[in-house]
Design a protein around this motif. Structure first.
Motif, short mmCIF file in Angstrom:
data_model
loop_
_atom_site.label_atom_id
_atom_site.label_comp_id
_atom_site.label_asym_id
_atom_site.label_seq_id
_atom_site.Cartn_x
_atom_site.Cartn_y
_atom_site.Cartn_z
N VAL A 182 0.85 -1.19 0.00
CA VAL A 182 0.00 0.00 0.00
C VAL A 182 0.89 1.24 0.00
CG1 VAL A 182 -1.82 1.26 1.23
CG2 VAL A 182 -1.74 -1.24 1.33
N LYS A 183 0.61 2.13 -0.93
CA LYS A 183 1.35 3.39 -1.01
C LYS A 183 0.36 4.54 -0.94
CE LYS A 183 5.48 1.92 -1.28
NZ LYS A 183 6.31 2.09 -0.10
N THR A 184 0.45 5.34 0.11
CA THR A 184 -0.36 6.54 0.25
C THR A 184 0.51 7.70 -0.20
OG1 THR A 184 -1.52 5.52 2.09
CG2 THR A 184 -1.78 7.90 1.84
N LEU A 185 0.18 8.28 -1.35
CA LEU A 185 1.07 9.24 -2.02
C LEU A 185 0.30 10.48 -2.48
CD1 LEU A 185 2.92 6.58 -4.17
CD2 LEU A 185 3.80 7.65 -2.12
N PRO A 186 -0.14 11.31 -1.53
CA PRO A 186 -0.95 12.46 -1.92
C PRO A 186 -0.21 13.52 -2.74
CG PRO A 186 -0.49 12.51 0.42
CD PRO A 186 0.02 11.20 -0.10
N ASN A 187 1.11 13.50 -2.74
CA ASN A 187 1.87 14.52 -3.47
C ASN A 187 2.86 13.90 -4.44
OD1 ASN A 187 0.74 16.75 -1.95
ND2 ASN A 187 1.93 15.96 -0.24
N ALA A 188 2.61 12.68 -4.89
CA ALA A 188 3.59 11.95 -5.69
C ALA A 188 3.28 11.98 -7.18
CB ALA A 188 3.66 10.51 -5.21
N THR A 189 4.28 11.52 -7.93
CA THR A 189 4.15 11.34 -9.38
C THR A 189 4.46 9.87 -9.69
OG1 THR A 189 6.47 11.81 -9.80
CG2 THR A 189 4.94 13.70 -9.81
N LEU A 190 4.23 9.45 -10.92
CA LEU A 190 4.55 8.07 -11.30
C LEU A 190 6.04 7.80 -11.15
CD1 LEU A 190 2.22 7.46 -14.37
CD2 LEU A 190 2.05 6.46 -12.09
N SER A 222 -2.68 -22.47 -2.74
CA SER A 222 -3.31 -21.26 -3.30
C SER A 222 -2.45 -20.68 -4.41
CB SER A 222 -3.47 -20.20 -2.20
OG SER A 222 -4.26 -20.69 -1.15
N TYR A 223 -3.10 -19.94 -5.29
CA TYR A 223 -2.37 -19.14 -6.26
C TYR A 223 -1.83 -17.92 -5.54
CZ TYR A 223 -4.89 -21.98 -9.64
OH TYR A 223 -5.39 -23.03 -10.36
N LEU A 224 -0.77 -17.31 -6.07
CA LEU A 224 -0.16 -16.13 -5.45
C LEU A 224 -0.21 -14.96 -6.40
CD1 LEU A 224 3.16 -17.66 -4.09
CD2 LEU A 224 0.96 -17.52 -2.95
N ARG A 225 -0.33 -13.77 -5.80
CA ARG A 225 -0.31 -12.57 -6.61
C ARG A 225 0.25 -11.42 -5.77
NH1 ARG A 225 -5.97 -11.29 -8.29
NH2 ARG A 225 -5.90 -9.55 -6.84
N PHE A 226 0.98 -10.53 -6.42
CA PHE A 226 1.53 -9.35 -5.77
C PHE A 226 0.88 -8.12 -6.37
CE2 PHE A 226 4.68 -12.67 -5.40
CZ PHE A 226 5.02 -12.61 -4.06
N ASP A 227 0.12 -7.42 -5.54
CA ASP A 227 -0.61 -6.23 -5.99
C ASP A 227 -0.06 -4.98 -5.31
OD1 ASP A 227 -2.21 -8.12 -7.22
OD2 ASP A 227 -4.06 -7.51 -6.23
N VAL A 228 -0.36 -3.85 -5.90
CA VAL A 228 -0.06 -2.56 -5.29
C VAL A 228 -1.36 -1.77 -5.28
CG1 VAL A 228 1.22 -0.39 -5.51
CG2 VAL A 228 2.34 -2.55 -6.07
N ILE A 229 -1.64 -1.14 -4.15
CA ILE A 229 -2.78 -0.23 -4.06
C ILE A 229 -2.24 1.14 -3.70
CG2 ILE A 229 -4.86 0.38 -2.77
CD1 ILE A 229 -5.66 -2.52 -2.81
N ILE A 230 -2.57 2.09 -4.56
CA ILE A 230 -2.10 3.46 -4.39
C ILE A 230 -3.27 4.30 -3.89
CG2 ILE A 230 -1.07 5.45 -5.54
CD1 ILE A 230 -0.12 3.36 -7.71
N ILE A 231 -3.02 5.04 -2.83
CA ILE A 231 -4.05 5.86 -2.21
C ILE A 231 -3.73 7.34 -2.46
CG2 ILE A 231 -5.18 6.46 -0.01
CD1 ILE A 231 -5.61 3.52 -0.75
N ASP A 232 -4.70 8.06 -2.98
CA ASP A 232 -4.67 9.53 -3.10
C ASP A 232 -3.54 10.11 -3.96
OD1 ASP A 232 -6.93 9.74 -1.55
OD2 ASP A 232 -5.84 10.09 0.32
N MET A 233 -3.11 9.40 -4.97
CA MET A 233 -2.08 9.95 -5.86
C MET A 233 -2.75 10.83 -6.91
SD MET A 233 1.05 8.02 -7.68
CE MET A 233 1.45 8.45 -9.34
N PRO A 234 -2.26 12.06 -7.09
CA PRO A 234 -2.86 12.95 -8.09
C PRO A 234 -2.89 12.29 -9.48
CG PRO A 234 -1.30 14.15 -6.73
CD PRO A 234 -1.16 12.68 -6.37
N GLY A 235 -4.02 12.45 -10.16
CA GLY A 235 -4.18 11.90 -11.50
C GLY A 235 -4.73 10.49 -11.54
N LEU A 236 -4.88 9.86 -10.39
CA LEU A 236 -5.42 8.50 -10.31
C LEU A 236 -6.69 8.52 -9.46
CD1 LEU A 236 -2.18 6.41 -9.62
CD2 LEU A 236 -3.36 6.72 -11.81
N PRO A 237 -7.53 7.48 -9.56
CA PRO A 237 -8.68 7.39 -8.65
C PRO A 237 -8.18 7.38 -7.20
CG PRO A 237 -8.86 5.77 -10.41
CD PRO A 237 -7.49 6.38 -10.52
N PRO A 238 -9.03 7.76 -6.24
CA PRO A 238 -8.60 7.82 -4.84
C PRO A 238 -7.98 6.52 -4.32
CG PRO A 238 -10.74 8.85 -5.09
CD PRO A 238 -10.40 8.21 -6.42
#
Length: 119
Positions: free
Chosen positions: A52-60, A92-108
């Motif tokens: 989880v990355k909470t990045l309210p002031n970040a860029t890609l 089980s199957y495995l998966r690595f996901d990223v969830i980005i919170i509040d990054m400008p230009g993306l959904p919340p």
């Protein structure tokens, strides 16, 4: 809000998002000597290790720096330790996901499934 509070708030929103989308949260902030995994969830026999990355002031570009190859290796290594300690998920199957919170230009709450694999 300080960084810890911002991170906790982001993780809370991530878990709410995952649960609304049919995931069961197995564990939060799983720690091993190799590193930490923010959220571990399961859906349809797939274990999902979530950064989880909470990045309210970040860029890609900034996102790429904070989720570099070394960070990915630590997450994969920590996930392997989790699976060794929790054999009930060995089929089980495995998966690595990223969830980005509040990054400008993306959904919340922006969910990237299969964000990376073992490197």
């Amino acid at each position: 809000m300080n960084n810890k509070e911002t991170g906790n708030s982001g993780e809370n929103r991530c878990c709410e998002f995952l649960q609304k989308n049919g995931y069961e949260i197995i564990q939060r902030n799983y720690r091993e000597s190799s590193g930490e995994i923010d959220v571990i969830a399961i859906k349809n026999e797939t274990i999902v290790f979530v950064e989880v990355k909470t990045l309210p002031n970040a860029t890609l570009d900034m996102l790429q720096k904070v989720l570099n190859t070394e960070k990915q290796k630590r997450i994969v290594k920590t996930a392997k330790r989790f699976l060794i300690n929790h054999r009930e998920y060995s089929n089980s199957y495995l998966r690595f996901d990223v969830i980005i919170i509040d990054m400008p230009g993306l959904p919340p709450v922006y969910h990237i499934e299969n964000a990376f694999t073992e490197v």
